[in-house]
Write a protein that holds these residues in place. Structure first.
Motif, PDB file in Angstrom:
ATOM      1  N   SER A  83      -6.221  45.632   5.558  1.00 53.51           N
ATOM      2  CA  SER A  83      -5.352  46.542   6.305  1.00 53.51           C
ATOM      3  C   SER A  83      -4.099  46.896   5.512  1.00 53.51           C
ATOM      4  CB  SER A  83      -4.966  45.918   7.646  1.00 53.51           C
ATOM      5  OG  SER A  83      -4.086  46.769   8.341  1.00 53.51           O
ATOM      6  N   VAL A  84      -3.382  45.872   5.081  1.00 51.99           N
ATOM      7  CA  VAL A  84      -2.078  46.066   4.440  1.00 51.99           C
ATOM      8  C   VAL A  84      -2.192  46.655   3.037  1.00 51.99           C
ATOM      9  CG1 VAL A  84      -0.046  44.819   3.569  1.00 51.99           C
ATOM     10  CG2 VAL A  84      -0.966  44.283   5.822  1.00 51.99           C
ATOM     11  N   SER A  85      -3.199  46.225   2.296  1.00 51.83           N
ATOM     12  CA  SER A  85      -3.238  46.607   0.881  1.00 51.83           C
ATOM     13  C   SER A  85      -4.314  47.611   0.521  1.00 51.83           C
ATOM     14  CB  SER A  85      -3.389  45.346   0.034  1.00 51.83           C
ATOM     15  OG  SER A  85      -2.267  44.522   0.241  1.00 51.83           O
ATOM     16  N   PHE A  86      -5.085  48.055   1.500  1.00 56.90           N
ATOM     17  CA  PHE A  86      -6.035  49.135   1.247  1.00 56.90           C
ATOM     18  C   PHE A  86      -5.784  50.279   2.226  1.00 56.90           C
ATOM     19  CE2 PHE A  86      -9.883  51.591   1.070  1.00 56.90           C
ATOM     20  CZ  PHE A  86     -10.262  51.520  -0.253  1.00 56.90           C
ATOM     21  N   ILE A  87      -5.971  50.027   3.504  1.00 55.28           N
ATOM     22  CA  ILE A  87      -5.860  51.098   4.503  1.00 55.28           C
ATOM     23  C   ILE A  87      -4.465  51.708   4.509  1.00 55.28           C
ATOM     24  CG2 ILE A  87      -6.027  51.662   6.959  1.00 55.28           C
ATOM     25  CD1 ILE A  87      -8.176  49.411   7.135  1.00 55.28           C
ATOM     26  N   GLU A  88      -3.429  50.870   4.446  1.00 56.78           N
ATOM     27  CA  GLU A  88      -2.062  51.403   4.479  1.00 56.78           C
ATOM     28  C   GLU A  88      -1.694  52.189   3.227  1.00 56.78           C
ATOM     29  OE1 GLU A  88       1.046  48.704   5.608  1.00 56.78           O
ATOM     30  OE2 GLU A  88      -0.027  48.057   7.400  1.00 56.78           O
ATOM     31  N   HIS A  89      -2.509  52.096   2.185  1.00 55.38           N
ATOM     32  CA  HIS A  89      -2.250  52.852   0.956  1.00 55.38           C
ATOM     33  C   HIS A  89      -2.935  54.212   0.961  1.00 55.38           C
ATOM     34  CE1 HIS A  89      -0.190  49.810  -1.635  1.00 55.38           C
ATOM     35  NE2 HIS A  89      -0.588  49.066  -0.624  1.00 55.38           N
ATOM     36  N   LEU A  90      -3.715  54.488   1.986  1.00 52.76           N
ATOM     37  CA  LEU A  90      -4.382  55.785   2.104  1.00 52.76           C
ATOM     38  C   LEU A  90      -3.419  56.797   2.707  1.00 52.76           C
ATOM     39  CD1 LEU A  90      -7.827  54.513   3.414  1.00 52.76           C
ATOM     40  CD2 LEU A  90      -7.294  55.335   1.106  1.00 52.76           C
ATOM     41  N   PRO A  91      -3.717  58.087   2.566  1.00 52.88           N
ATOM     42  CA  PRO A  91      -2.825  59.111   3.111  1.00 52.88           C
ATOM     43  C   PRO A  91      -2.592  58.908   4.611  1.00 52.88           C
ATOM     44  CG  PRO A  91      -4.480  60.118   1.713  1.00 52.88           C
ATOM     45  CD  PRO A  91      -4.857  58.669   1.874  1.00 52.88           C
ATOM     46  N   PRO A  92      -1.339  58.979   5.033  1.00 50.99           N
ATOM     47  CA  PRO A  92      -1.022  58.702   6.434  1.00 50.99           C
ATOM     48  C   PRO A  92      -1.497  59.758   7.418  1.00 50.99           C
ATOM     49  CG  PRO A  92       0.947  59.352   5.249  1.00 50.99           C
ATOM     50  CD  PRO A  92      -0.156  59.213   4.235  1.00 50.99           C
ATOM     51  N   ASP A  93      -1.618  60.981   6.981  1.00 52.39           N
ATOM     52  CA  ASP A  93      -1.996  62.018   7.941  1.00 52.39           C
ATOM     53  C   ASP A  93      -3.477  61.987   8.270  1.00 52.39           C
ATOM     54  OD1 ASP A  93      -3.114  63.050   5.651  1.00 52.39           O
ATOM     55  OD2 ASP A  93      -1.970  64.907   5.670  1.00 52.39           O
ATOM     56  N   GLY A  94      -4.240  61.232   7.503  1.00 54.13           N
ATOM     57  CA  GLY A  94      -5.667  61.148   7.771  1.00 54.13           C
ATOM     58  C   GLY A  94      -6.366  62.477   7.649  1.00 54.13           C
ATOM     59  N   SER A  95      -5.813  63.324   6.828  1.00 54.59           N
ATOM     60  CA  SER A  95      -6.350  64.656   6.650  1.00 54.59           C
ATOM     61  C   SER A  95      -7.858  64.626   6.457  1.00 54.59           C
ATOM     62  CB  SER A  95      -5.685  65.284   5.424  1.00 54.59           C
ATOM     63  OG  SER A  95      -6.433  66.351   4.942  1.00 54.59           O
ATOM     64  N   SER A  96      -8.533  65.514   7.149  1.00 54.51           N
ATOM     65  CA  SER A  96      -9.986  65.575   7.002  1.00 54.51           C
ATOM     66  C   SER A  96     -10.371  65.979   5.589  1.00 54.51           C
ATOM     67  CB  SER A  96     -10.578  66.543   8.026  1.00 54.51           C
ATOM     68  OG  SER A  96     -10.041  67.828   7.832  1.00 54.51           O
ATOM     69  N   ALA A  97      -9.400  66.471   4.832  1.00 53.16           N
ATOM     70  CA  ALA A  97      -9.658  66.814   3.437  1.00 53.16           C
ATOM     71  C   ALA A  97      -9.652  65.574   2.556  1.00 53.16           C
ATOM     72  CB  ALA A  97      -8.621  67.811   2.937  1.00 53.16           C
ATOM     73  N   ASP A  98      -9.110  64.456   3.058  1.00 55.58           N
ATOM     74  CA  ASP A  98      -9.067  63.234   2.252  1.00 55.58           C
ATOM     75  C   ASP A  98     -10.444  62.569   2.267  1.00 55.58           C
ATOM     76  OD1 ASP A  98      -7.377  61.174   0.776  1.00 55.58           O
ATOM     77  OD2 ASP A  98      -8.485  59.985   2.252  1.00 55.58           O
ATOM     78  N   PRO A  99     -11.096  62.533   1.115  1.00 56.92           N
ATOM     79  CA  PRO A  99     -12.467  62.035   1.085  1.00 56.92           C
ATOM     80  C   PRO A  99     -12.586  60.543   1.389  1.00 56.92           C
ATOM     81  CG  PRO A  99     -11.706  62.530  -1.129  1.00 56.92           C
ATOM     82  CD  PRO A  99     -10.650  63.012  -0.180  1.00 56.92           C
ATOM     83  N   VAL A 100     -11.592  59.740   1.021  1.00 51.62           N
ATOM     84  CA  VAL A 100     -11.703  58.299   1.259  1.00 51.62           C
ATOM     85  C   VAL A 100     -11.581  57.986   2.746  1.00 51.62           C
ATOM     86  CG1 VAL A 100     -10.744  56.021   0.745  1.00 51.62           C
ATOM     87  CG2 VAL A 100     -10.863  57.746  -1.059  1.00 51.62           C
ATOM     88  N   VAL A 101     -10.625  58.601   3.418  1.00 55.22           N
ATOM     89  CA  VAL A 101     -10.455  58.361   4.853  1.00 55.22           C
ATOM     90  C   VAL A 101     -11.737  58.743   5.596  1.00 55.22           C
ATOM     91  CG1 VAL A 101      -9.149  59.003   6.918  1.00 55.22           C
ATOM     92  CG2 VAL A 101      -7.944  58.585   4.771  1.00 55.22           C
ATOM     93  N   LYS A 102     -12.371  59.837   5.191  1.00 53.41           N
ATOM     94  CA  LYS A 102     -13.609  60.269   5.841  1.00 53.41           C
ATOM     95  C   LYS A 102     -14.730  59.254   5.658  1.00 53.41           C
ATOM     96  CE  LYS A 102     -14.413  64.283   4.087  1.00 53.41           C
ATOM     97  NZ  LYS A 102     -14.794  65.663   3.770  1.00 53.41           N
ATOM     98  N   LEU A 103     -14.688  58.487   4.574  1.00 51.28           N
ATOM     99  CA  LEU A 103     -15.757  57.540   4.273  1.00 51.28           C
ATOM    100  C   LEU A 103     -15.558  56.163   4.910  1.00 51.28           C
ATOM    101  CD1 LEU A 103     -16.247  58.308   0.470  1.00 51.28           C
ATOM    102  CD2 LEU A 103     -17.758  58.974   2.354  1.00 51.28           C
ATOM    103  N   LEU A 104     -14.406  55.922   5.510  1.00 53.87           N
ATOM    104  CA  LEU A 104     -14.143  54.609   6.102  1.00 53.87           C
ATOM    105  C   LEU A 104     -15.127  54.313   7.224  1.00 53.87           C
ATOM    106  CD1 LEU A 104     -10.243  54.614   6.431  1.00 53.87           C
ATOM    107  CD2 LEU A 104     -11.630  53.500   4.655  1.00 53.87           C
TER     108      LEU A 104
END
Length: 121
Positions: A83-104
């Motif tokens: 949570s702290v060292s991976f997820i919190e380092h991803l873009p905060p807006d969770g933009s659907s354009a962000d490929p990593v957030v989409k793959l979670l």
């Protein structure tokens, strides 16, 4: 972090580099920079930066599945590490354009939403 929790996190982050060869160079550089010590939260953040640079590589989905499988499981220390060292380092807006957030995976995506708010995907 107590000794057992630290050992679990060190083992997990080092083990990830043995499971996913693409992380080996990141681990080697981390060890060099830290006089042979593994600092799990820093290493996990390094893994996150690599994933963000190469989100379309085939191994990334397997790695994210590996994180998902260990997130919210029996080890609170691993859940916190991810949570702290991976997820919190991803873009905060969770933009659907962000490929990593989409793959979670589902649990990690829920954590992303909990951290950054309901506008996350």
């Amino acid at each position: 972090m107590n000794t057992v929790a630290r050992t679990v996190c060190v083992s997990f982050t080092a083990g990830a580099a043995f499971k996913f060869k693409q992380l080996e160079d990141v681990l080697a550089e981390h060890l060099k920079d830290n006089d042979g010590a593994i600092l799990p939260h820093l290493l996990m953040a390094d893994y996150c930066r690599l994933v963000e640079r190469v989100p379309d590589d085939e191994w990334v989905i397997s790695f994210l599945t590996y994180l998902e499988d260990n997130f919210g499981g029996q080890s609170e220390s691993l859940t916190e590490l991810i949570s702290v060292s991976f997820i919190e380092h991803l873009p905060p807006d969770g933009s659907s354009a962000d490929p990593v957030v989409k793959l979670l995976g589902e649990r990690m995506r829920e954590e992303h939403q909990r951290i950054f708010g309901p506008n996350s995907p």
